[in-house]
Design a protein around this motif. Structure first.
Motif, PDB file in Angstrom:
ATOM      1  N   UNK A  32       0.830  -1.208   0.000  1.00  0.00           N
ATOM      2  CA  UNK A  32       0.000   0.000   0.000  1.00  0.00           C
ATOM      3  C   UNK A  32       0.860   1.251   0.000  1.00  0.00           C
ATOM      4  N   UNK A  33       0.264   2.332  -0.487  1.00  0.00           N
ATOM      5  CA  UNK A  33       0.878   3.644  -0.363  1.00  0.00           C
ATOM      6  C   UNK A  33       0.482   4.216   0.994  1.00  0.00           C
ATOM      7  N   UNK A  34       1.464   4.740   1.719  1.00  0.00           N
ATOM      8  CA  UNK A  34       1.213   5.244   3.067  1.00  0.00           C
ATOM      9  C   UNK A  34       1.501   6.741   3.113  1.00  0.00           C
ATOM     10  N   UNK A  35       0.566   7.491   3.665  1.00  0.00           N
ATOM     11  CA  UNK A  35       0.735   8.929   3.683  1.00  0.00           C
ATOM     12  C   UNK A  35       0.427   9.561   5.012  1.00  0.00           C
ATOM     13  N   UNK A  36       0.949  10.753   5.187  1.00  0.00           N
ATOM     14  CA  UNK A  36       0.631  11.601   6.341  1.00  0.00           C
ATOM     15  C   UNK A  36      -0.039  12.870   5.817  1.00  0.00           C
ATOM     16  N   UNK A  37      -1.123  13.230   6.457  1.00  0.00           N
ATOM     17  CA  UNK A  37      -1.867  14.434   6.131  1.00  0.00           C
ATOM     18  C   UNK A  37      -2.072  15.216   7.421  1.00  0.00           C
ATOM     19  N   UNK A  95      -2.757   9.572   9.533  1.00  0.00           N
ATOM     20  CA  UNK A  95      -2.118   8.556   8.716  1.00  0.00           C
ATOM     21  C   UNK A  95      -3.145   8.033   7.712  1.00  0.00           C
ATOM     22  N   UNK A  96      -2.684   7.687   6.513  1.00  0.00           N
ATOM     23  CA  UNK A  96      -3.580   7.203   5.459  1.00  0.00           C
ATOM     24  C   UNK A  96      -2.956   6.036   4.734  1.00  0.00           C
ATOM     25  N   UNK A  97      -3.781   5.037   4.437  1.00  0.00           N
ATOM     26  CA  UNK A  97      -3.362   3.876   3.651  1.00  0.00           C
ATOM     27  C   UNK A  97      -4.220   3.795   2.399  1.00  0.00           C
ATOM     28  N   UNK A  98      -3.571   3.676   1.260  1.00  0.00           N
ATOM     29  CA  UNK A  98      -4.305   3.520  -0.006  1.00  0.00           C
ATOM     30  C   UNK A  98      -3.786   2.293  -0.742  1.00  0.00           C
TER      31      UNK A  98
END
Length: 115
Positions: A32-37, A95-98
């Motif tokens: 998965x792509x992991x992001x911080x917002x 935190x976000x998982x796509x």
């Protein structure tokens, strides 16, 4: 079902550092792509940094050179190292998982930077 749990937020003086962590449940973390917002009061949520599953990253201009995103696939964890913090970095960090149609958010962790 994937769940994300963030930790590491808090109150810090300007110029200080914090490291946020986000642990994911489930088995798709490594692909998965992991992001911080982040979202400041009265503002829209904005991207801070993303680490794609191939290891490449994308950082917001406002944090380039100060924040670093990294991941440990063995621990299902993504990190955000934040250095040289500024009062304008004050926000709730998410935190976000796509992965394909899966798009999951954590509950958020508050970061407050005092001047």
């Amino acid at each position: 079902q994937v769940q994300l749990v963030e930790s590491g937020g808090g109150l810090v003086q300007a110029g200080g550092s914090l490291r946020l962590s986000c642990v994911a449940s489930g088995s798709i973390f490594s692909i998965a792509d992991m992001g911080w917002y982040r979202q400041a009061p009265g503002k829209q949520r904005e991207m801070v940094a993303i680490m794609f599953r191939d290891g490449t990253t994308n950082d917001a201009d406002s944090v380039k050179g100060r924040f670093t995103v990294s991941r440990d696939n063995a621990k299902n964890t993504v990190y955000l190292q934040m250095n040289s913090l500024r009062p304008e970095d004050t926000a709730v960090y998410y935190c976000n998982l796509k992965f394909r149609i899966t798009n999951v958010w954590g509950q958020g962790t508050q970061v407050t930077v005092s001047s």
